[in-house]
Scaffold this motif. Sequence first.
Motif, PDB file in Angstrom:
ATOM      1  N   PRO A   1      56.480   4.567  48.837  1.00 28.71           N
ATOM      2  CA  PRO A   1      56.088   3.202  48.441  1.00 28.71           C
ATOM      3  C   PRO A   1      56.002   2.230  49.617  1.00 28.71           C
ATOM      4  O   PRO A   1      55.342   1.203  49.513  1.00 28.71           O
ATOM      5  N   TYR A   2      56.640   2.557  50.717  1.00 31.07           N
ATOM      6  CA  TYR A   2      56.646   1.661  51.868  1.00 31.07           C
ATOM      7  C   TYR A   2      55.602   2.015  52.920  1.00 31.07           C
ATOM      8  O   TYR A   2      55.507   1.334  53.934  1.00 31.07           O
ATOM      9  N   LEU A   3      54.832   3.074  52.674  1.00 31.55           N
ATOM     10  CA  LEU A   3      53.785   3.478  53.611  1.00 31.55           C
ATOM     11  C   LEU A   3      52.557   2.597  53.433  1.00 31.55           C
ATOM     12  O   LEU A   3      52.200   2.233  52.313  1.00 31.55           O
ATOM     13  N   PRO A   4      51.866   2.280  54.517  1.00 27.49           N
ATOM     14  CA  PRO A   4      50.675   1.445  54.398  1.00 27.49           C
ATOM     15  C   PRO A   4      49.439   2.192  53.906  1.00 27.49           C
ATOM     16  O   PRO A   4      48.389   1.612  53.718  1.00 27.49           O
ATOM     17  N   ILE A   5      49.564   3.492  53.664  1.00 23.50           N
ATOM     18  CA  ILE A   5      48.405   4.308  53.241  1.00 23.50           C
ATOM     19  C   ILE A   5      48.119   4.042  51.779  1.00 23.50           C
ATOM     20  O   ILE A   5      48.924   4.110  50.941  1.00 23.50           O
TER      21      ILE A   5
ATOM     22  N   GLN B   1      46.796   9.010  48.224  1.00 28.36           N
ATOM     23  CA  GLN B   1      46.670   9.813  49.446  1.00 28.36           C
ATOM     24  C   GLN B   1      48.028  10.093  50.079  1.00 28.36           C
ATOM     25  O   GLN B   1      48.242  11.162  50.648  1.00 28.36           O
ATOM     26  N   SER B   2      48.963   9.178  49.983  1.00 31.02           N
ATOM     27  CA  SER B   2      50.283   9.376  50.590  1.00 31.02           C
ATOM     28  C   SER B   2      51.050  10.517  49.930  1.00 31.02           C
ATOM     29  O   SER B   2      51.970  11.075  50.523  1.00 31.02           O
ATOM     30  N   TYR B   3      50.669  10.888  48.722  1.00 27.28           N
ATOM     31  CA  TYR B   3      51.332  11.983  48.014  1.00 27.28           C
ATOM     32  C   TYR B   3      51.121  13.318  48.713  1.00 27.28           C
ATOM     33  O   TYR B   3      51.934  14.227  48.595  1.00 27.28           O
ATOM     34  N   LEU B   4      50.031  13.429  49.456  1.00 29.53           N
ATOM     35  CA  LEU B   4      49.725  14.685  50.147  1.00 29.53           C
ATOM     36  C   LEU B   4      50.722  15.000  51.250  1.00 29.53           C
ATOM     37  O   LEU B   4      50.798  16.137  51.718  1.00 29.53           O
ATOM     38  N   LEU B   5      51.503  14.013  51.671  1.00 27.41           N
ATOM     39  CA  LEU B   5      52.529  14.264  52.685  1.00 27.41           C
ATOM     40  C   LEU B   5      53.623  15.190  52.167  1.00 27.41           C
ATOM     41  O   LEU B   5      54.367  15.781  52.952  1.00 27.41           O
TER      42      LEU B   5
END
Length: 150
Positions: free
Chosen positions: A146-150, A87-91
């Motif tokens: 990699p450091y995001l909590p998502i 999901q964080s890839y969508l950023l």
Amino acid sequence: MKLIAIFSVVVMAAAFAGVYGYNTIQPEPVQLTPPYAFSPNDVVSELLALAFVFSFSLLFFGYGAPLALGIEGVKFASLYTTGAVPQSYLLLMLPQVFLALSATYLGQGLLNDYQGKGIWHEYAKKSVIHFIVALILWAAVFFGRPYLPI
């Protein structure tokens, strides 16, 4: 010019929603690929995606931005719904929006200068600012995921 940028974001959201909705309803999701060499989580592929968005958005004096962001919306939805990316890839869609805005400013400035309505340098300054913001956002998102909590 702002209308083109807003329309481009709407097209990107609609393309994303369409593919996302289709892939969540169907038992076997459709995997769509962009018209350039791409593999997720590869620095060169991500830079190629940014170059595609900027150059394609610059076509026809900035009027190619809706199509470029639509293609990227389809790509992101396809990658996400098939489980190829988290999901964080969508950023990473946010820097692409800024790049399309940058290309739109530059294209409209060149068109206005060609028509004798204004000086393109003022549009180019706005374009460079948006371009730099897009690259900083891309670097922060790509290397910070990699450091995001998502």
